[in-house]
Design a protein around this motif. Structure first.
Motif, PDB file in Angstrom:
ATOM      1  N   ARG A  57       0.776  -1.738   0.192  1.00 48.76           N
ATOM      2  CA  ARG A  57      -0.072   0.176   0.185  1.00 48.76           C
ATOM      3  C   ARG A  57       1.170   1.292   0.088  1.00 48.76           C
ATOM      4  N   THR A  58       1.660   0.744   0.975  1.00 48.21           N
ATOM      5  CA  THR A  58       3.169   1.901   1.029  1.00 48.21           C
ATOM      6  C   THR A  58       3.298   2.390  -0.640  1.00 48.21           C
ATOM      7  N   ALA A  59       4.068   1.761  -0.644  1.00 49.25           N
ATOM      8  CA  ALA A  59       4.398   1.468  -2.138  1.00 49.25           C
ATOM      9  C   ALA A  59       3.787   2.319  -3.606  1.00 49.25           C
ATOM     10  N   VAL A  60       2.092   1.604  -3.531  1.00 49.81           N
ATOM     11  CA  VAL A  60       1.727   2.065  -4.592  1.00 49.81           C
ATOM     12  C   VAL A  60       1.452   4.118  -4.095  1.00 49.81           C
ATOM     13  N   THR A  61       0.696   4.440  -3.087  1.00 50.04           N
ATOM     14  CA  THR A  61       1.396   5.386  -2.805  1.00 50.04           C
ATOM     15  C   THR A  61       2.137   6.636  -3.695  1.00 50.04           C
ATOM     16  N   THR A  62       3.090   6.279  -2.617  1.00 50.76           N
ATOM     17  CA  THR A  62       4.609   6.271  -3.094  1.00 50.76           C
ATOM     18  C   THR A  62       4.810   6.614  -4.912  1.00 50.76           C
ATOM     19  N   LEU A  63       4.550   5.438  -5.201  1.00 52.08           N
ATOM     20  CA  LEU A  63       4.132   5.774  -6.779  1.00 52.08           C
ATOM     21  C   LEU A  63       3.682   6.180  -7.284  1.00 52.08           C
ATOM     22  N   ALA A  64       2.364   6.543  -7.507  1.00 53.45           N
ATOM     23  CA  ALA A  64       1.861   7.838  -7.710  1.00 53.45           C
ATOM     24  C   ALA A  64       2.106   9.834  -7.029  1.00 53.45           C
ATOM     25  N   GLY A  65       2.857   9.323  -6.057  1.00 47.55           N
ATOM     26  CA  GLY A  65       3.300  10.768  -6.450  1.00 47.55           C
ATOM     27  C   GLY A  65       5.105  10.806  -7.249  1.00 47.55           C
ATOM     28  N   VAL A  66       5.584   9.713  -7.802  1.00 50.15           N
ATOM     29  CA  VAL A  66       6.785  10.007  -7.548  1.00 50.15           C
ATOM     30  C   VAL A  66       6.582  11.571  -9.331  1.00 50.15           C
ATOM     31  N   PRO A  67       7.400  12.063  -9.436  1.00 47.31           N
ATOM     32  CA  PRO A  67       6.909  12.988 -10.432  1.00 47.31           C
ATOM     33  C   PRO A  67       7.193  12.661 -12.140  1.00 47.31           C
ATOM     34  N   SER A  68       6.603  12.835 -12.848  1.00 40.68           N
ATOM     35  CA  SER A  68       6.584  12.521 -14.114  1.00 40.68           C
ATOM     36  C   SER A  68       7.911  12.445 -14.899  1.00 40.68           C
ATOM     37  N   ILE A  69       9.160  13.710 -14.857  1.00 38.49           N
ATOM     38  CA  ILE A  69      10.023  13.293 -15.525  1.00 38.49           C
ATOM     39  C   ILE A  69      11.148  12.782 -14.198  1.00 38.49           C
ATOM     40  N   VAL A  70      10.704  11.818 -13.615  1.00 38.68           N
ATOM     41  CA  VAL A  70      11.659  10.863 -12.530  1.00 38.68           C
ATOM     42  C   VAL A  70      10.656   9.499 -13.397  1.00 38.68           C
ATOM     43  N   PHE A  71      10.115   9.682 -13.825  1.00 34.11           N
ATOM     44  CA  PHE A  71       9.875   8.415 -14.761  1.00 34.11           C
ATOM     45  C   PHE A  71      10.718   8.094 -15.596  1.00 34.11           C
ATOM     46  N   GLY A  72      10.926   9.569 -16.295  1.00 31.84           N
ATOM     47  CA  GLY A  72      11.632   9.955 -17.706  1.00 31.84           C
ATOM     48  C   GLY A  72      12.780   9.402 -17.606  1.00 31.84           C
ATOM     49  N   LEU A  73      12.983   9.890 -16.475  1.00 33.15           N
ATOM     50  CA  LEU A  73      14.643   9.413 -15.794  1.00 33.15           C
ATOM     51  C   LEU A  73      14.705   8.145 -15.863  1.00 33.15           C
ATOM     52  N   PHE A  74      14.030   7.633 -15.277  1.00 30.04           N
ATOM     53  CA  PHE A  74      13.726   5.563 -14.941  1.00 30.04           C
ATOM     54  C   PHE A  74      14.147   5.027 -16.133  1.00 30.04           C
ATOM     55  N   GLY A  75      12.613   5.283 -16.695  1.00 30.61           N
ATOM     56  CA  GLY A  75      12.921   4.429 -18.396  1.00 30.61           C
ATOM     57  C   GLY A  75      14.403   4.783 -19.408  1.00 30.61           C
ATOM     58  N   LEU A  76      14.637   5.945 -18.862  1.00 30.47           N
ATOM     59  CA  LEU A  76      15.028   6.013 -19.683  1.00 30.47           C
ATOM     60  C   LEU A  76      16.112   4.976 -19.086  1.00 30.47           C
ATOM     61  N   GLY A  77      17.047   5.573 -17.852  1.00 28.11           N
ATOM     62  CA  GLY A  77      18.082   4.348 -17.016  1.00 28.11           C
ATOM     63  C   GLY A  77      17.624   2.770 -16.771  1.00 28.11           C
ATOM     64  N   PHE A  78      16.916   2.380 -16.616  1.00 26.39           N
ATOM     65  CA  PHE A  78      16.045   1.176 -16.398  1.00 26.39           C
ATOM     66  C   PHE A  78      16.045   0.333 -17.729  1.00 26.39           C
ATOM     67  N   PHE A  79      15.048   1.018 -18.074  1.00 30.28           N
ATOM     68  CA  PHE A  79      14.384   0.668 -20.315  1.00 30.28           C
ATOM     69  C   PHE A  79      15.518  -0.001 -20.554  1.00 30.28           C
ATOM     70  N   VAL A  80      15.947   0.870 -21.533  1.00 31.34           N
ATOM     71  CA  VAL A  80      16.263   1.460 -22.279  1.00 31.34           C
ATOM     72  C   VAL A  80      17.792   0.895 -21.805  1.00 31.34           C
ATOM     73  N   GLN A  81      18.874   1.593 -21.438  1.00 33.50           N
ATOM     74  CA  GLN A  81      19.965   1.101 -20.548  1.00 33.50           C
ATOM     75  C   GLN A  81      20.241   0.556 -19.831  1.00 33.50           C
ATOM     76  N   PHE A  82      19.338  -0.624 -19.450  1.00 32.91           N
ATOM     77  CA  PHE A  82      19.397  -1.856 -18.368  1.00 32.91           C
ATOM     78  C   PHE A  82      19.264  -2.813 -19.067  1.00 32.91           C
ATOM     79  N   ILE A  83      17.107  -2.574 -19.763  1.00 39.88           N
ATOM     80  CA  ILE A  83      16.918  -3.963 -20.141  1.00 39.88           C
ATOM     81  C   ILE A  83      17.120  -4.530 -21.793  1.00 39.88           C
ATOM     82  N   GLY A  84      16.862  -2.877 -22.189  1.00 39.87           N
ATOM     83  CA  GLY A  84      17.405  -2.757 -23.714  1.00 39.87           C
ATOM     84  C   GLY A  84      18.338  -3.742 -24.030  1.00 39.87           C
ATOM     85  N   ALA A  85      19.627  -2.671 -23.652  1.00 42.75           N
ATOM     86  CA  ALA A  85      20.771  -3.201 -24.231  1.00 42.75           C
ATOM     87  C   ALA A  85      21.410  -4.539 -23.255  1.00 42.75           C
ATOM     88  N   GLY A  86      20.884  -4.629 -22.174  1.00 41.64           N
ATOM     89  CA  GLY A  86      20.501  -6.640 -21.670  1.00 41.64           C
ATOM     90  C   GLY A  86      20.550  -7.225 -22.733  1.00 41.64           C
TER      91      GLY A  86
END
Lengths: 311, 322
Positions: free
Chosen positions: B124-153
């Motif tokens: 529950r805490t994770a869900v409310t925290t997730l709802a509060g993460v700024p959208s630009i931080v999601f952008g950074l995360f998407g680049l760092g995790f999905f593109v550069q970690f998962i994708g490059a992997g």
């Protein structure tokens, strides 16, 4: 154990496993944003250009008496976050100053005074404001609102902290409104009845009984609205003018932390100090909004328990 | 009556908000509707976005949101099922006090319950925290995790280092958005599940159905309208977000429509951003810009309107039912 029981057990396990996604996501966001920012603290190669002290303290190579400069591209890149932090505070302050009286006022009106038929309408209409994409609010601020405000206040810079702040208020109002309204409606009806029975008027009951009882929830709405305003990106990116000036003048063009990431990450060299600093800003936003939201949620939870009796 | 004045001020505050909403919507509709035509909706931009339509941006937005929904809705619904149906409906303090008195096998059972309560609380805490993460931080995360970690992997292990998935792509943007919208669908589904009367569950269990049969055949069908509303709101939110897709797959201009998961894509919101900030001739692009905003609004706002209306109706019915 029959087939049905096996399916039942399996389903339970699978559901529990998938439910971990939210926790995993938060951990991953934390890890991956901080991982890219970490070299600022640990990598000597990065240290030659940027370090914690250079992000926050006055620069040694201050030019023309300006100790805080954000100038990431240049012969000697300067990475002071101070102008960006001031820019963020300026736009956020304007947004809250505008959104708080409107949002809270509307919440008190809807929960205490509005006729029942009207109330049914106001709530969804203000919820609809939250449904406008922030890029559309940014567009409106940039194309329409900026001209109106410039004409009204005579700004020299068409795009400035005030314009961005006013547009930001539009994004913050629904949060302040709905959290405050929830807190006010959670006040038990018996409080109101007791007050009215003692001869207090509707206004006295609202202001001296209901609002004080819900006050922590109303304050929480401000904290949550502040968190939203700090993290909001597209509106400030489009309406603030994006000049990293260290000034407290609300009519100056201004650059916020979030807009800096959005504007610069596209052109930055992967793994460069500049790239690290942008992730560092992201980590900073993550922590600040996390703390603000945690504080807001904590207050909201306490109010609910106090007013509804602990369950 | 001297109290009319302050109450009137509160009404004015409410009115200002409603008027602002009306002004924004009115301004966009009035200025945008004249440029909307069949050609605008079905043709690509021409002459450096100074003419032509927005078809590729509409296509890209719909494709993106479709992928996002496929990822977010099942995970969100299942998470809500866990929180509302499987997590023990007691507080940690209650279990702890029982745990202190329990012995042997009973102690183990209570301990397991305590673990489940904690997992549910953290979720529950994770869900409310997730709802509060700024959208630009999601952008950074998407680049760092999905593109550069998962994708490059994926590229390293499956494609021998060739650049296939290790770059911004529609799938990474969709997954980033899916995480951003996850809390919306979770909260909406939980609300719908809570509204299903307990008698129905009890009746099903009493007839010998297992817990999973009860959930899948009795509870979920009852909650379906609520889940659909949540899905509509999720789509509406996801279609309008721009900050998370800036670095994870959105493109300024593409000659071809995206057809594969690792293609980049054009997007209505991003198109609005580009047209309004980087147009060489603001006056000439203004009608196109307004029309694009209107298309985006119709897509997001009308969905949101439908969602909010259904939700309002259902809340009224639930209140009456209780």
């Amino acid at each position: 154990m029959g087939f049905r029981q096996v399916t039942d057990r399996l389903a339970h396990g699978m559901v529990a496993l998938v439910a971990l996604t939210a926790i995993v996501a938060i951990v991953l966001i934390f890890v991956f944003v901080f991982r890219e920012a970490m070299p600022i603290l640990t990598d000597p190669g990065v240290h030659r250009e940027v370090s914690l002290s250079r992000l926050f303290l006055p620069l040694e190579q201050a030019s023309e008496g300006r100790p805080f400069i954000w100038q990431p591209v240049g012969a000697v890149p300067k990475y002071s976050l101070v102008p960006l932090i001031i820019g963020t505070l300026k736009t956020t302050l304007i947004a809250i100053l505008l959104a708080a009286p409107l949002g809270i006022g509307a919440a008190v009106y809807t929960s205490e005074f509005a006729p029942a038929g009207l109330r049914e309408w106001i709530k969804p209409v203000i919820e609809l404001l939250a449904g406008i994409p922030s890029v559309v609010l940014g567009f409106f601020a940039l194309i329409v609102l900026a001209s109106w405000l410039q004409r009204a206040f005579g700004f020299t810079a068409r795009l400035n902290a005030t314009t961005a702040g006013v547009a930001l208020a539009l994004a913050v109002i629904p949060i302040i409104y709905s959290v405050s309204e929830d807190a006010l409606t959670a006040v038990p009806q018996s409080y109101r009845e007791a007050s009215l029975a003692l001869g207090a008027s509707a206004w006295q009951t609202a202001i001296r009984i209901v609002v004080p009882a819900a006050l922590p929830g109303v304050l929480a709405s401000l904290v949550l609205g502040f968190g939203r305003a700090v993290g909001e990106t597209m509106i400030v990116l489009m309406a603030s003018g994006n000049a990293a000036i260290t000034s407290w003048n609300f009519a100056d063009s201004t650059r916020t932390l979030s807009a800096t990431i959005a504007a610069e990450l596209g052109e930055v060299i992967f793994g460069s100090p500049h790239y690290r600093v942008l992730f560092f800003i992201g980590a900073l936003l993550f922590i600040v909004t996390f703390l603000l939201n945690a504080l807001g949620a904590y207050i909201v939870g306490r109010v609910r328990r106090r007013l509804m009796g602990s369950e | 009556m001297k109290e009319r004045v302050p109450v009137g001020l509160l009404a004015v505050a409410t009115g200002i908000i409603v008027v602002m909403l009306a002004v924004i919507l009115g301004n966009i509709v009035l200025n945008g509707v004249g440029w909307i035509s069949w050609e605008f909706l079905t043709s690509p931009p021409r002459e450096g976005m100074m003419a032509g339509g927005v078809y590729p941006a509409i296509f890209g937005t719909v494709f993106l949101v479709l992928l996002m929904t496929v990822a977010a809705v099942p995970v969100g619904v299942i998470t809500a099922i866990y929180l509302n149906e499987y997590a023990p409906p007691v507080t940690a303090a209650q279990v702890r006090s029982k745990l202190a008195r329990a012995r042997g096998i009973e102690w183990l059972a209570e301990f397991w319950r305590l673990v489940q309560v904690y997992v549910a609380n953290v979720t529950r805490t994770a869900v409310t925290t997730l709802a509060g993460v700024p959208s630009i931080v999601f952008g950074l995360f998407g680049l760092g995790f999905f593109v550069q970690f998962i994708g490059a992997g994926i590229d390293r292990t499956l494609y021998g280092g060739e650049l296939v998935f290790g770059q911004p792509a529609i799938i990474w943007a969709a997954l980033t958005l899916a995480l951003l919208t996850l809390p919306i669908i979770i909260v909406a589904t939980e609300e719908a599940l809570r509204a299903v009367p307990h008698d129905l569950r009890d009746a099903s269990l009493a007839l010998g159905a297992t817990k999973w049969q009860t959930i899948s055949r009795v509870v979920l069908p009852q909650a379906l309208p609520g889940i659909l509303t949540g899905t509509i709101l999720t789509i509406s939110r996801g279609a309008g977000e721009v900050a998370p897709i800036l670095f994870t797959g959105a493109a300024y201009f593409l000659p071809h429509l995206p057809t594969r998961l690792n293609d980049q894509f054009m997007h209505l919101g991003y198109h609005v951003f580009i047209l309004s900030t980087q147009s060489p001739n603001v006056e000439k692009t203004r009608p196109i810009l307004y029309a694009t905003v209107l298309v985006l609004l119709v897509l997001t706002f009308s969905l949101n309107l439908v969602g909010v209306m259904i939700r309002m109706r259902m809340r009224k019915r639930w209140r009456r039912g209780r």
